[in-house]
Structures are given as structure tokens and as C-alpha cells.
Design a protein around this motif. Sequence first.
Motif, PDB file in Angstrom:
ATOM      1  N   ILE A 251       1.100  -1.215  -0.293  1.00 26.37           N
ATOM      2  CA  ILE A 251       0.156  -0.171  -0.350  1.00 26.37           C
ATOM      3  C   ILE A 251       0.730   1.147   0.202  1.00 26.37           C
ATOM      4  CG2 ILE A 251      -2.181  -0.692   1.081  1.00 26.37           C
ATOM      5  CD1 ILE A 251      -1.219   0.132   3.927  1.00 26.37           C
ATOM      6  N   GLY A 252       0.258   1.989  -0.659  1.00 32.31           N
ATOM      7  CA  GLY A 252       0.728   3.849  -0.446  1.00 32.31           C
ATOM      8  C   GLY A 252       0.315   4.379   0.789  1.00 32.31           C
ATOM      9  N   PRO A 253       1.347   5.800   0.879  1.00 28.53           N
ATOM     10  CA  PRO A 253       0.083   6.173   1.857  1.00 28.53           C
ATOM     11  C   PRO A 253      -1.022   7.331   1.875  1.00 28.53           C
ATOM     12  CG  PRO A 253       3.272   6.882   1.748  1.00 28.53           C
ATOM     13  CD  PRO A 253       2.548   5.815   0.824  1.00 28.53           C
ATOM     14  N   ALA A 254      -1.528   6.944   0.992  1.00 32.79           N
ATOM     15  CA  ALA A 254      -1.981   8.100   0.248  1.00 32.79           C
ATOM     16  C   ALA A 254      -3.991   7.422   0.245  1.00 32.79           C
ATOM     17  CB  ALA A 254      -2.188   8.894  -0.768  1.00 32.79           C
ATOM     18  N   ASP A 255      -3.612   5.650   0.536  1.00 32.33           N
ATOM     19  CA  ASP A 255      -4.428   4.888   0.772  1.00 32.33           C
ATOM     20  C   ASP A 255      -5.415   5.115   1.906  1.00 32.33           C
ATOM     21  OD1 ASP A 255      -4.162   3.492  -2.233  1.00 32.33           O
ATOM     22  OD2 ASP A 255      -2.274   2.644  -1.414  1.00 32.33           O
ATOM     23  N   LYS A 256      -6.555   4.691   1.362  1.00 32.02           N
ATOM     24  CA  LYS A 256      -7.146   4.381   2.278  1.00 32.02           C
ATOM     25  C   LYS A 256      -7.387   3.541   3.733  1.00 32.02           C
ATOM     26  CE  LYS A 256      -9.238   8.491   1.291  1.00 32.02           C
ATOM     27  NZ  LYS A 256      -8.413   8.754   0.147  1.00 32.02           N
ATOM     28  N   ALA A 257      -7.408   4.088   5.353  1.00 30.26           N
ATOM     29  CA  ALA A 257      -7.319   2.738   6.325  1.00 30.26           C
ATOM     30  C   ALA A 257      -7.973   1.421   5.620  1.00 30.26           C
ATOM     31  CB  ALA A 257      -7.543   3.411   7.238  1.00 30.26           C
ATOM     32  N   GLY A 258      -9.468   1.921   5.388  1.00 28.32           N
ATOM     33  CA  GLY A 258      -9.949   0.906   5.022  1.00 28.32           C
ATOM     34  C   GLY A 258      -9.846   0.109   3.644  1.00 28.32           C
ATOM     35  N   PHE A 259      -8.951   0.364   3.066  1.00 29.02           N
ATOM     36  CA  PHE A 259      -8.779  -0.275   1.473  1.00 29.02           C
ATOM     37  C   PHE A 259      -7.421  -1.100   2.352  1.00 29.02           C
ATOM     38  CE2 PHE A 259      -5.138  -0.419  -1.472  1.00 29.02           C
ATOM     39  CZ  PHE A 259      -5.738  -1.744  -2.460  1.00 29.02           C
ATOM     40  N   ALA A 260      -6.835  -0.698   3.182  1.00 33.25           N
ATOM     41  CA  ALA A 260      -5.360  -1.513   3.481  1.00 33.25           C
ATOM     42  C   ALA A 260      -6.398  -2.641   5.166  1.00 33.25           C
ATOM     43  CB  ALA A 260      -5.047  -0.625   4.452  1.00 33.25           C
ATOM     44  N   LEU A 261      -7.477  -1.952   4.689  1.00 34.15           N
ATOM     45  CA  LEU A 261      -8.152  -3.625   6.199  1.00 34.15           C
ATOM     46  C   LEU A 261      -8.554  -4.517   5.338  1.00 34.15           C
ATOM     47  CD1 LEU A 261      -9.740  -1.149   9.140  1.00 34.15           C
ATOM     48  CD2 LEU A 261      -7.793  -2.977   9.693  1.00 34.15           C
ATOM     49  N   GLY A 262      -9.180  -4.219   4.060  1.00 33.05           N
ATOM     50  CA  GLY A 262      -9.809  -4.757   3.510  1.00 33.05           C
ATOM     51  C   GLY A 262      -8.680  -6.104   2.837  1.00 33.05           C
ATOM     52  N   LEU A 263      -7.305  -5.659   2.260  1.00 30.88           N
ATOM     53  CA  LEU A 263      -6.064  -6.072   1.831  1.00 30.88           C
ATOM     54  C   LEU A 263      -5.669  -7.339   2.929  1.00 30.88           C
ATOM     55  CD1 LEU A 263      -3.886  -4.130  -0.481  1.00 30.88           C
ATOM     56  CD2 LEU A 263      -5.340  -5.594  -1.058  1.00 30.88           C
ATOM     57  N   MET A 264      -5.515  -6.858   4.331  1.00 28.66           N
ATOM     58  CA  MET A 264      -5.546  -8.018   5.150  1.00 28.66           C
ATOM     59  C   MET A 264      -6.722  -8.772   5.897  1.00 28.66           C
ATOM     60  SD  MET A 264      -3.937  -4.947   8.042  1.00 28.66           S
ATOM     61  CE  MET A 264      -2.160  -4.330   7.635  1.00 28.66           C
ATOM     62  N   GLU A 265      -7.441  -8.194   5.032  1.00 29.50           N
ATOM     63  CA  GLU A 265      -9.045  -9.913   5.780  1.00 29.50           C
ATOM     64  C   GLU A 265      -8.232 -10.443   4.214  1.00 29.50           C
ATOM     65  OE1 GLU A 265     -10.655 -10.413   8.226  1.00 29.50           O
ATOM     66  OE2 GLU A 265     -10.458  -8.779   8.829  1.00 29.50           O
ATOM     67  N   ASP A 266      -8.410 -10.041   2.573  1.00 29.04           N
ATOM     68  CA  ASP A 266      -8.054 -10.654   2.146  1.00 29.04           C
ATOM     69  C   ASP A 266      -6.698 -11.956   2.535  1.00 29.04           C
ATOM     70  OD1 ASP A 266     -10.206  -9.729   0.792  1.00 29.04           O
ATOM     71  OD2 ASP A 266      -9.147  -8.432  -0.308  1.00 29.04           O
ATOM     72  N   TYR A 267      -5.724 -11.462   3.035  1.00 24.79           N
ATOM     73  CA  TYR A 267      -4.199 -12.210   2.507  1.00 24.79           C
ATOM     74  C   TYR A 267      -4.170 -12.755   4.634  1.00 24.79           C
ATOM     75  CZ  TYR A 267      -3.184 -10.742  -1.774  1.00 24.79           C
ATOM     76  OH  TYR A 267      -3.128 -11.050  -3.006  1.00 24.79           O
ATOM     77  N   ASP A 268      -5.158 -12.506   5.048  1.00 24.67           N
ATOM     78  CA  ASP A 268      -4.753 -12.619   6.418  1.00 24.67           C
ATOM     79  C   ASP A 268      -3.691 -13.027   6.723  1.00 24.67           C
ATOM     80  OD1 ASP A 268      -6.292 -14.144   8.587  1.00 24.67           O
ATOM     81  OD2 ASP A 268      -5.644 -16.755   8.296  1.00 24.67           O
ATOM     82  N   VAL A 269      -3.850 -11.165   7.668  1.00 23.36           N
ATOM     83  CA  VAL A 269      -2.371 -10.838   7.682  1.00 23.36           C
ATOM     84  C   VAL A 269      -2.604  -9.416   8.069  1.00 23.36           C
ATOM     85  CG1 VAL A 269      -0.571 -11.522   6.000  1.00 23.36           C
ATOM     86  CG2 VAL A 269      -1.576  -8.910   6.160  1.00 23.36           C
ATOM     87  N   GLN A 270      -1.569  -9.511   9.093  1.00 20.36           N
ATOM     88  CA  GLN A 270      -1.582  -8.439  10.447  1.00 20.36           C
ATOM     89  C   GLN A 270      -0.818  -7.058  10.120  1.00 20.36           C
ATOM     90  OE1 GLN A 270      -3.781  -8.812  13.525  1.00 20.36           O
ATOM     91  NE2 GLN A 270      -4.118 -10.572  12.593  1.00 20.36           N
ATOM     92  N   HIS A 271       0.207  -6.734   9.301  1.00 19.57           N
ATOM     93  CA  HIS A 271       0.789  -6.510   8.561  1.00 19.57           C
ATOM     94  C   HIS A 271       0.879  -5.952   7.233  1.00 19.57           C
ATOM     95  CE1 HIS A 271       2.007  -7.178  12.874  1.00 19.57           C
ATOM     96  NE2 HIS A 271       2.318  -5.321  13.154  1.00 19.57           N
ATOM     97  N   LEU A 272       1.184  -4.425   7.027  1.00 19.32           N
ATOM     98  CA  LEU A 272       1.220  -4.649   5.515  1.00 19.32           C
ATOM     99  C   LEU A 272       2.468  -3.523   5.201  1.00 19.32           C
ATOM    100  CD1 LEU A 272      -2.190  -4.242   3.506  1.00 19.32           C
ATOM    101  CD2 LEU A 272      -0.715  -6.028   3.568  1.00 19.32           C
ATOM    102  N   PRO A 273       3.263  -3.330   3.687  1.00 18.98           N
ATOM    103  CA  PRO A 273       4.126  -2.771   3.876  1.00 18.98           C
ATOM    104  C   PRO A 273       4.132  -1.687   3.278  1.00 18.98           C
ATOM    105  CG  PRO A 273       4.543  -4.276   2.570  1.00 18.98           C
ATOM    106  CD  PRO A 273       3.260  -5.532   2.935  1.00 18.98           C
ATOM    107  N   VAL A 274       4.646  -0.729   3.304  1.00 13.38           N
ATOM    108  CA  VAL A 274       4.426   1.034   2.904  1.00 13.38           C
ATOM    109  C   VAL A 274       5.160   1.244   1.919  1.00 13.38           C
ATOM    110  CG1 VAL A 274       3.323   3.132   3.117  1.00 13.38           C
ATOM    111  CG2 VAL A 274       2.849   1.625   4.945  1.00 13.38           C
ATOM    112  N   VAL A 275       4.483   0.944   0.620  1.00 18.40           N
ATOM    113  CA  VAL A 275       5.726   1.374  -0.505  1.00 18.40           C
ATOM    114  C   VAL A 275       6.168   2.830  -0.888  1.00 18.40           C
ATOM    115  CG1 VAL A 275       7.031   1.126  -2.396  1.00 18.40           C
ATOM    116  CG2 VAL A 275       6.322  -1.184  -0.792  1.00 18.40           C
ATOM    117  N   VAL A 276       6.608   3.822  -1.393  1.00 20.44           N
ATOM    118  CA  VAL A 276       6.573   4.589  -2.172  1.00 20.44           C
ATOM    119  C   VAL A 276       7.967   5.040  -2.714  1.00 20.44           C
ATOM    120  CG1 VAL A 276       6.229   6.915  -1.777  1.00 20.44           C
ATOM    121  CG2 VAL A 276       5.401   5.805  -0.194  1.00 20.44           C
TER     122      VAL A 276
END
Length: 219
Positions: free
Chosen positions: A14-39
Motif C-alpha cells: 500500500i501507499g501513504p495515500a491509501d485509505k485505512a479501510g482499503f488496507a484493512l480489506g487487503l489484510m482480511e483477504d490475505y489474513d495478515v496483521q501487517h502490510l508494507p508501505v512502499v513509495v
Amino acid sequence: MLTSQLIVSNYPVIGPADKAGFALGLMEDYDVQHLPVVVEEKFKGLVSKDDLLDADEAAMVATLEGNWVKVAVQTHDHFLTALKQAATNDISLVAAINETGEYQGVITRIELLHAASRFTGAEDPGGIIVLEMDKRNFSFGEMSRLVETNDAYITQINTYIDSTTGLLQVTVKVNRAEISDIIATFQRYDYTIRYYFGEENFQNELRENYDLLMTYLKM
């Protein structure tokens, strides 16, 4: 084993401009507790699910930067470095970067567990004996010789200092499960055995005697 051998390169970022809700959706899909932020291909940190849940769904990930876990490993690091980072920071994955800080992928906790299992020989059959001694008395050569006198050999050995006693704990894995003769040899040479895991001769003899009795009764 290097971290480059464990990297998952097609993991979502995810990027810094992504919304929290979008990031949470990815976490649910991949069943993880963290996601990398890349710019611009540069790793900036890991955002946690707990922090995202505390934020408004419409909030940008950038607003949580103060809580990002900004640790990563190099692709040429030993995998134990990644394992240490995961344990120390209590993270579900570890980001991997190259020499210029460019994001290469992640190493998941399950990949680290599999690697640790292979590294310690946990997947291989055999018996385990845990010895306790003063670290000055540790001699791999002598332990190996004692095991080999019983027509066996050491396949894995790990050590650590018990923080309670200050004594060295030595975990020895041998190539066979029946270890009663090896235990007896260690005891004969005054080794302190904390515990062991394997098959014992007397158990085998009991089973053999039981089978003979059942055969006799069926005659």
C-alpha cells in the motif's frame, strides 16, 4: 539459508495515500496483521492491523506513520536475521530490501517457521536428548564420540544459556529414535540429562513380550 530464498515478491503493498479501510480489506483477504508501505519502490515501513482498526476508515495510511514498524532485512542477510526481527518486533512479516533500500518483497511468519524447522532438523526423524552442563565443560567432540560408540551420530545440536541457572542447555538430535543406550552412555560419563524424547528399549521389550503372550493365548 539467505532471506532471498524466502521472499514472496507478489505480496500486496500500500501507499501513504491509501485509505485505512482499503488496507484493512487487503489484510482480511490475505489474513495478515501487517502490510508494507512502499513509495516509488522504496520501503517506508509496516502498518499494523491494530493501528488501522483504531483509525477512521477514510483516514490515509500516512496519518499513522508514527506507528509504522520501520525495520527490514537485506536480501543477502541470513534468514535468522529476519527471524529475530519478526520475534523482536512481534510482526507477522518482514520486509526485504536491496542495498539501495528498494522493496523486494516480504518474508512471512509461516515461511520463517518452515525455514527454522528445516534449519533445526525438526523435520528429520530421530531422538532428542537435552543435556545440562557448565559451559566450560562443553565438548562437541566428546559428545559426538559417545553417541558414535552406540552406532549412531549427531544430526543437529543447539545450545543456549538457561537464564535461571546460568548453565548451558545442549539439545542433541541423533539419527535414530531408539536412544536408551545413548542415554546410558551419557549417564555413565556423568552427563546431566534434563529430558529426552525417543523410544526406549524397555518399551520395545514390553511390546515384544505382550505380542508373544497374545500369540501364545491364541494357540
